[in-house]
Design a protein around this motif. Structure first.
Motif, PDB file in Angstrom:
ATOM      1  N   UNK A 121       0.779  -1.283  -0.029  1.00 19.64           N
ATOM      2  CA  UNK A 121      -0.185   0.193   0.035  1.00 19.64           C
ATOM      3  C   UNK A 121       0.902   1.124  -0.175  1.00 19.64           C
ATOM      4  N   UNK A 122       2.039   1.204  -0.794  1.00 21.08           N
ATOM      5  CA  UNK A 122       2.867   2.429  -0.912  1.00 21.08           C
ATOM      6  C   UNK A 122       3.341   2.353  -2.188  1.00 21.08           C
ATOM      7  N   UNK A 123       3.724   3.367  -2.919  1.00 21.39           N
ATOM      8  CA  UNK A 123       4.379   3.629  -4.269  1.00 21.39           C
ATOM      9  C   UNK A 123       5.747   2.863  -4.605  1.00 21.39           C
ATOM     10  N   UNK A 124       5.920   2.465  -5.692  1.00 20.01           N
ATOM     11  CA  UNK A 124       7.064   1.890  -5.773  1.00 20.01           C
ATOM     12  C   UNK A 124       7.915   3.119  -6.400  1.00 20.01           C
ATOM     13  N   UNK A 125       9.331   3.093  -6.130  1.00 20.18           N
ATOM     14  CA  UNK A 125      10.427   3.930  -6.491  1.00 20.18           C
ATOM     15  C   UNK A 125      11.014   3.599  -7.702  1.00 20.18           C
ATOM     16  N   UNK A 126      11.514   2.041  -7.786  1.00 20.93           N
ATOM     17  CA  UNK A 126      12.057   1.378  -8.893  1.00 20.93           C
ATOM     18  C   UNK A 126      12.016  -0.068  -8.630  1.00 20.93           C
ATOM     19  N   UNK A 127      12.024  -0.755 -10.008  1.00 19.99           N
ATOM     20  CA  UNK A 127      12.001  -1.907 -10.099  1.00 19.99           C
ATOM     21  C   UNK A 127      12.865  -2.470 -11.081  1.00 19.99           C
ATOM     22  N   UNK A 128      13.811  -3.679 -10.876  1.00 16.86           N
ATOM     23  CA  UNK A 128      14.552  -3.891 -11.823  1.00 16.86           C
ATOM     24  C   UNK A 128      14.934  -5.350 -11.601  1.00 16.86           C
ATOM     25  N   UNK A 129      15.794  -6.115 -12.342  1.00 14.92           N
ATOM     26  CA  UNK A 129      16.040  -7.297 -12.261  1.00 14.92           C
ATOM     27  C   UNK A 129      17.759  -7.403 -11.977  1.00 14.92           C
ATOM     28  N   UNK A 130      17.861  -8.351 -11.047  1.00 12.47           N
ATOM     29  CA  UNK A 130      19.533  -8.014 -10.645  1.00 12.47           C
ATOM     30  C   UNK A 130      19.834  -9.620 -10.199  1.00 12.47           C
ATOM     31  N   UNK A 131      21.193  -9.823  -9.910  1.00 14.66           N
ATOM     32  CA  UNK A 131      21.880 -10.886  -9.403  1.00 14.66           C
ATOM     33  C   UNK A 131      21.494 -12.208 -10.273  1.00 14.66           C
ATOM     34  N   UNK A 132      21.847 -12.160 -11.506  1.00 13.48           N
ATOM     35  CA  UNK A 132      21.736 -13.173 -12.609  1.00 13.48           C
ATOM     36  C   UNK A 132      22.140 -14.697 -11.998  1.00 13.48           C
ATOM     37  N   UNK A 133      23.101 -14.768 -11.258  1.00 12.63           N
ATOM     38  CA  UNK A 133      23.676 -15.930 -10.842  1.00 12.63           C
ATOM     39  C   UNK A 133      22.899 -16.502  -9.811  1.00 12.63           C
ATOM     40  N   UNK A 134      21.910 -15.704  -9.122  1.00 14.20           N
ATOM     41  CA  UNK A 134      21.205 -16.123  -7.940  1.00 14.20           C
ATOM     42  C   UNK A 134      20.012 -17.026  -8.312  1.00 14.20           C
ATOM     43  N   UNK A 135      19.968 -18.027  -7.552  1.00 13.95           N
ATOM     44  CA  UNK A 135      18.715 -18.959  -7.587  1.00 13.95           C
ATOM     45  C   UNK A 135      18.765 -19.891  -9.103  1.00 13.95           C
ATOM     46  N   UNK A 136      19.892 -20.470  -9.038  1.00 11.27           N
ATOM     47  CA  UNK A 136      20.248 -21.320 -10.106  1.00 11.27           C
ATOM     48  C   UNK A 136      20.071 -20.632 -11.548  1.00 11.27           C
ATOM     49  N   UNK A 137      20.695 -19.486 -11.508  1.00 12.19           N
ATOM     50  CA  UNK A 137      20.610 -18.535 -12.751  1.00 12.19           C
ATOM     51  C   UNK A 137      19.400 -17.721 -13.153  1.00 12.19           C
ATOM     52  N   UNK A 138      18.358 -17.959 -12.336  1.00 10.47           N
ATOM     53  CA  UNK A 138      17.039 -17.281 -12.552  1.00 10.47           C
ATOM     54  C   UNK A 138      17.277 -15.750 -11.851  1.00 10.47           C
ATOM     55  N   UNK A 139      18.046 -15.412 -11.247  1.00  9.34           N
ATOM     56  CA  UNK A 139      18.082 -14.184 -10.608  1.00  9.34           C
ATOM     57  C   UNK A 139      17.103 -13.654  -9.554  1.00  9.34           C
ATOM     58  N   UNK A 140      16.965 -12.353  -9.463  1.00  7.03           N
ATOM     59  CA  UNK A 140      16.005 -11.771  -8.540  1.00  7.03           C
ATOM     60  C   UNK A 140      15.395 -10.521  -9.071  1.00  7.03           C
ATOM     61  N   UNK A 141      14.052 -10.379  -8.918  1.00  5.98           N
ATOM     62  CA  UNK A 141      13.486  -9.153  -9.018  1.00  5.98           C
ATOM     63  C   UNK A 141      13.500  -8.139  -7.921  1.00  5.98           C
ATOM     64  N   UNK A 142      13.910  -6.993  -8.072  1.00  3.27           N
ATOM     65  CA  UNK A 142      14.164  -6.052  -6.975  1.00  3.27           C
ATOM     66  C   UNK A 142      13.176  -4.913  -7.032  1.00  3.27           C
ATOM     67  N   UNK A 143      12.561  -4.892  -5.905  1.00  2.00           N
ATOM     68  CA  UNK A 143      11.182  -3.714  -6.021  1.00  2.00           C
ATOM     69  C   UNK A 143      11.558  -2.946  -4.737  1.00  2.00           C
TER      70      UNK A 143
END
Length: 424
Positions: A119-141
């Motif tokens: 219930x609050x606004x997003x400042x930025x969203x991006x993908x990161x850390x491509x080697x994490x989670x067996x190469x799937x990476x992370x979504x950063x919110x």
């Protein structure tokens, strides 16, 4: 008592129960009600009560690979995504973000597979850390705490939308999340932070909001005009009030003396104002300067190794929004959109290779080629030479376009929307 039986100790005197007064009972009840009320308020206003997390029942399947560049594309789906500046491709998912909502979508259909909302606004969203989670990476919110601070960062697994971590940076609205290797930087005009893949802070630079140690920052009063992130180095164009020209500073993303004391490789004055740092390579950093437009390349000791003219108007060299020049990296090339041109640089030495005029954004890989958005559609290029092969017609409103690809799906960020195109 039988002989040899130990004597039983005397029984202690029975104490009369303490009489409780009516006022004591009332006070105890009031205290209990207050504690329950506080707990309810904390729950109702806490993160858990104001967060909706709906993970995918099964992980998202990736789209089919692109085997060749099509001659025609058709729109497959579109979705609002005002919190992103480029299409977010993370693992098998295309992620859109708008308001306080982050959605993981099937790349082919656009179907919502998972959602995460606060219930609050997003400042930025991006993908990161491509080697994490067996190469799937992370979504950063990154969410706003209030109108002045973006302080709540959540990492999500792209295949399912499950939470994978959280942290609390202290950056201002307008920040961009730039990821490279195992680092992500949250940019800022006077202060920035770098975090590693577990979201632990490894560097703070600039006007630290609440400094633990004083006099650790080299130039806390300088503005950060632009920023570029490499695998383990951060390039910053600083604009200091007591200096006549910009300066280029290169900092390690993870200092040996802790995040509070930046490990500076070099900081050198640049010729005049209006510089834009474009890219940081393993042992090079490139910065564009006006008067006339040219690209200066420095090694990591601060020595100038090359100066290359740029086929771009001087008006293109302005401070980029969010402090980050629009770039993409693939197959040994960095492509940079100046505002009217797309310029390819060699990823190792950052020497300019070729230029596409009248471009609307940086390039994206598709099959064995690169595509660059232009007013009439997508210009298809041979990656090494930049030779134009043909143009795919795409009807779209005027304005900047940032492309990305996942399998045979081509994505375009057009303002506050992400549009998916597929061959037909």
């Amino acid at each position: 008592m039988a002989p040899g039986t130990p004597e039983r100790p005397p029984r202690p005197p029975r104490l009369r129960p303490e009489r409780r007064r009516r006022s004591d009972v009332v006070a105890a009840v009031a205290l209990t009600v207050a504690l329950i009320g506080t707990a309810v308020v904390l729950w109702a206003t806490g993160d858990a009560a104001n967060t909706t997390s709906q993970p995918a029942a099964e992980p998202i399947a990736p789209p089919p690979a692109a085997t060749q560049v099509p001659t025609a594309l058709t729109e497959a789906w579109r979705a609002p995504s005002g919190a992103t500046v480029a299409p977010v491709v993370a693992g098998p998912a295309v992620v859109t973000a708008d308001g306080g909502l982050v959605v993981g979508r099937d790349a082919v259909t656009g179907e919502e597979r998972w959602r995460y909302e606060r219930n609050r606004p997003l400042c930025a969203v991006a993908a990161g850390f491509p080697r994490a989670d067996d190469g799937r990476g992370r979504v950063l919110a990154l969410y706003a705490e209030d109108s002045e601070w973006c302080s709540e960062l959540t990492a999500l697994r792209p295949g399912t939308g499950e939470r994978a971590g959280a942290s609390n940076p202290d950056v201002h609205p307008g920040t961009r999340l730039l990821a490279s290797g195992s680092s992500v930087v949250a940019t800022g005009t006077d202060y920035l932070e770098v975090m590693r893949s577990d979201l632990v802070k490894t560097l703070e630079y600039g006007a630290v909001p609440v400094p633990v140690q004083v006099d650790e920052q080299p130039r806390p009063g300088c503005a950060h005009a632009s920023t570029a992130l490499g695998s383990d180095r951060l390039g910053i164009v600083e604009r200091c009030p007591d200096e006549a020209s910009d300066r280029l500073t290169l900092v390690a993303t993870d200092g040996e003396d802790g995040f509070e004391k930046p490990a500076v490789d070099f900081s050198v004055p640049l010729p005049g104002r209006g510089a834009v740092v474009v890219a940081v390579a393993a042992d090079r950093v490139a910065v564009a300067v006006p008067g006339p437009p040219r690209l200066l390349v420095y090694d990591h000791a601060g020595q100038l190794t090359g100066e290359h003219p740029l086929d771009a108007p001087e008006s293109d060299l302005t401070d980029p929004p969010g402090g980050a020049a629009p770039t993409t990296t693939s197959d040994g090339r960095v492509t940079w959109w100046t505002g009217s041109r797309t310029i390819a640089l060699d990823e190792r030495d950052l020497v300019p290779l070729w230029t596409v005029p009248d471009a609307l954004g940086p390039a994206a890989p598709y099959a064995d080629a690169l595509v660059v958005p232009v007013p009439e559609g997508l210009r298809v290029l041979e990656p090494v030479s930049g030779t134009v092969l043909f143009t795919i017609p795409v009807a779209r409103p005027p304005g900047p376009v940032v492309p990305a690809t996942i399998g045979d799906v081509l994505l375009e960020q057009r303002g506050g929307d992400v549009v998916a195109l597929r061959p037909f």
